[in-house]
Motif scaffolding. Structure first.
Motif, PDB file in Angstrom:
ATOM      1  N   PHE A  92      -4.726  -1.257  -5.704  1.00 20.29           N
ATOM      2  CA  PHE A  92      -3.579  -0.647  -4.889  1.00 20.29           C
ATOM      3  C   PHE A  92      -2.631  -0.110  -5.851  1.00 20.29           C
TER       4      PHE A  92
ATOM      5  N   ARG B 241      -5.494   5.492  -2.449  1.00 20.31           N
ATOM      6  CA  ARG B 241      -5.031   5.842  -0.939  1.00 20.31           C
ATOM      7  C   ARG B 241      -5.692   7.040  -0.251  1.00 20.31           C
TER       8      ARG B 241
ATOM      9  N   TRP C 176      -5.174  -2.180   6.688  1.00 20.64           N
ATOM     10  CA  TRP C 176      -5.239  -0.524   6.225  1.00 20.64           C
ATOM     11  C   TRP C 176      -6.466  -0.123   6.892  1.00 20.64           C
TER      12      TRP C 176
ATOM     13  N   ILE D  66      -4.305  -6.727   6.010  1.00 22.36           N
ATOM     14  CA  ILE D  66      -2.949  -6.804   5.638  1.00 22.36           C
ATOM     15  C   ILE D  66      -2.175  -8.213   5.847  1.00 22.36           C
TER      16      ILE D  66
ATOM     17  N   TYR E  67       2.929  -3.191  -1.674  1.00 21.28           N
ATOM     18  CA  TYR E  67       2.795  -2.292  -0.426  1.00 21.28           C
ATOM     19  C   TYR E  67       4.172  -1.701   0.021  1.00 21.28           C
TER      20      TYR E  67
ATOM     21  N   LYS F 268       3.916   3.832  -1.634  1.00 19.10           N
ATOM     22  CA  LYS F 268       4.117   4.394  -0.149  1.00 19.10           C
ATOM     23  C   LYS F 268       3.381   5.740   0.073  1.00 19.10           C
TER      24      LYS F 268
END
Length: 446
Positions: A111, A117, A385, A395, A403, A407
């Protein structure tokens, strides 16, 4: 299927609203429960379809016992804090499998990677149809023949809204390519998710085992789409296109700026550029803003106030019956948190919700965990997600503090387990399948 489009007009609500209910929060997306029995939910490997090298990750040394203990304690502490802050009001009711420490630490590693992302920015919501669309037909809609309802806050060009109209109504006369062709004549680019983000797939997605492809030939279902768009020129164009295609009776366009607080008669200044322009918003109407000389006052509302004024007042059902929203989309370029706050009552009776998560707008000073706990207090939501190609990573119950820090532009999909248990089960199947797919890919590249 529903496919995520480019970012919408730069916010359909006021950016300088005072945040309420956030002071003193120390929340996460953990499940409710006793402080001595904390369930940490299973999340298999969180990863997008990017160029991130799985072989590199697998060649790394396994995490030490100390590292595993730190991550496990971090997630457990976050869950316990959420439970304590919710004070027994958390409405998540379904227990889920425990998350393993080694899975948690892998999630944390992935992550933090910038490319992770990418796949969360323009998701394909094929989980809505992968196992059929019967989840939208609840007892109330069948017995009272209420229309299926969807609200798009930040409707912009209406691409997603039209696809949702086709999905819910099963009406063959609703065809997305016809809508898309009209916007092509306006000659405005689609934006960050590119033109491919708007191509119309079979409603079941690309899965060969999909059971929903026959739904378009089934009985047409009464459906109402409420398309809320703040930019005046775009709202006028949406209305024109809906009338031109003969959809105005189902596709309702409202030129409104959506905020977190309702004040009767209140207005907000919003840019009035060419129809379909996506990058302008309320900030551009501030002194010295890019479009301050072209701004117009737009009526301000909240989702709750809108539902009461535009839907409940026109509903044929008993005034004591809550208005059920089957699909609520919030896409207002970083200020989704404010719109959520103005949707507190509506969220109690919403089956499915999608919203964007950013580092701009209201999200700049708001944690995702605060927003999730706000949802959990309203109804038993389970959030994921949302990724492209129909991938989901849960999540809820396995929240990691990263998290609240990382962002990047991404999307969150939440299902109300109480109002849409079938969809909740379907989304969990997709989540597990997502994990299996990436485990196999990882094994093949190791």
């Amino acid at each position: 299927m529903i496919r995520r489009t480019a970012p919408k007009s730069k916010s359909s609500m006021q950016q300088n609203r005072t945040m309420t209910g956030r002071g003193g929060f120390s929340r996460t997306g953990g499940m409710g429960g006793s402080g001595t029995s904390i369930a940490i939910v299973a999340v298999l490997i969180l990863v997008s379809l990017s160029t991130l090298s799985w072989s590199r990750l697998h060649q790394q040394q396994s995490p030490t016992n100390e590292e595993l203990a730190i991550v496990a304690a971090e997630a457990a502490a976050a869950t316990a804090t959420s439970n304590q802050n919710n004070n027994g009001k958390n409405k998540q009711q379904t227990e889920l499998p425990a998350c393993q420490p080694n899975q948690l630490i892998k999630i944390k590693e992935l992550f933090s990677h910038t490319r992770l992302r990418t796949g969360l920015s323009c998701p394909d919501s094929t989980w809505l149809t992968r196992y059929g669309t019967s989840w939208v037909e609840d007892q109330q809609s069948q017995s009272q023949q209420r229309p299926l309802r969807s609200i798009y806050t930040g409707c912009n060009k209406g691409h997603e809204a039209v696809q949702t109209l086709q999905l819910l109504s099963r009406n063959n006369s609703i065809q997305f390519p016809a809508w898309r062709a009209l916007w092509n004549d306006v000659d405005k680019p689609d934006g960050a998710c590119s033109a491919s983000a708007h191509k119309m797939h079979t409603l079941g997605g690309d899965n060969n085992n999909d059971q929903s492809t026959s739904t378009l030939t089934s009985t047409v279902r009464p459906t109402e789409i409420y398309c809320i768009e703040a930019m005046p020129a775009t709202a006028r164009q949406l209305t024109k296109f809906a009338q031109q295609l003969g959809w105005a009776g189902q596709f309702h366009v409202h030129n409104r700026a959506v905020s977190d607080k309702y004040v009767p008669g209140a207005v907000m200044a919003f840019p009035n550029s060419d129809a379909g322009v996506e990058h302008l918003g309320l900030k551009d109407c501030l002194p010295g803003g890019e479009m301050a000389h072209l701004c117009q006052n737009v009526t301000s509302t909240t989702v709750d106030a809108f539902v009461q004024a535009e839907i409940a007042a026109a509903s044929s059902s008993s005034s004591s019956s809550p208005v059920v929203i089957d699909f609520l989309s919030i896409d207002v370029e970083g200020n989704d948190w404010l719109v959520l706050q103005g949707s507190a009552q509506t969220l109690k009776h919403t089956k499915y919700l999608e919203f964007e998560y950013h580092k701009v707008g209201a999200w700049e000073s708001t944690k995702l965990s605060d927003a999730l706990d706000f949802l959990y207090a309203a109804a038993p939501y389970r959030c994921y997600w949302a990724g492209w190609k129909g991938y989901l990573w849960r999540i809820t119950g396995c929240f990691l503090p990263v998290y609240n820090v990382n962002k990047k532009w991404s999307n969150v999909a939440c299902v109300n387990q109480e109002l849409a248990p079938e969809l909740a089960a379907n989304m969990e199947k997709v989540f597990k399948l997502t994990g299996e797919i990436f485990e196999k890919e990882a094994a093949g590249k190791a």
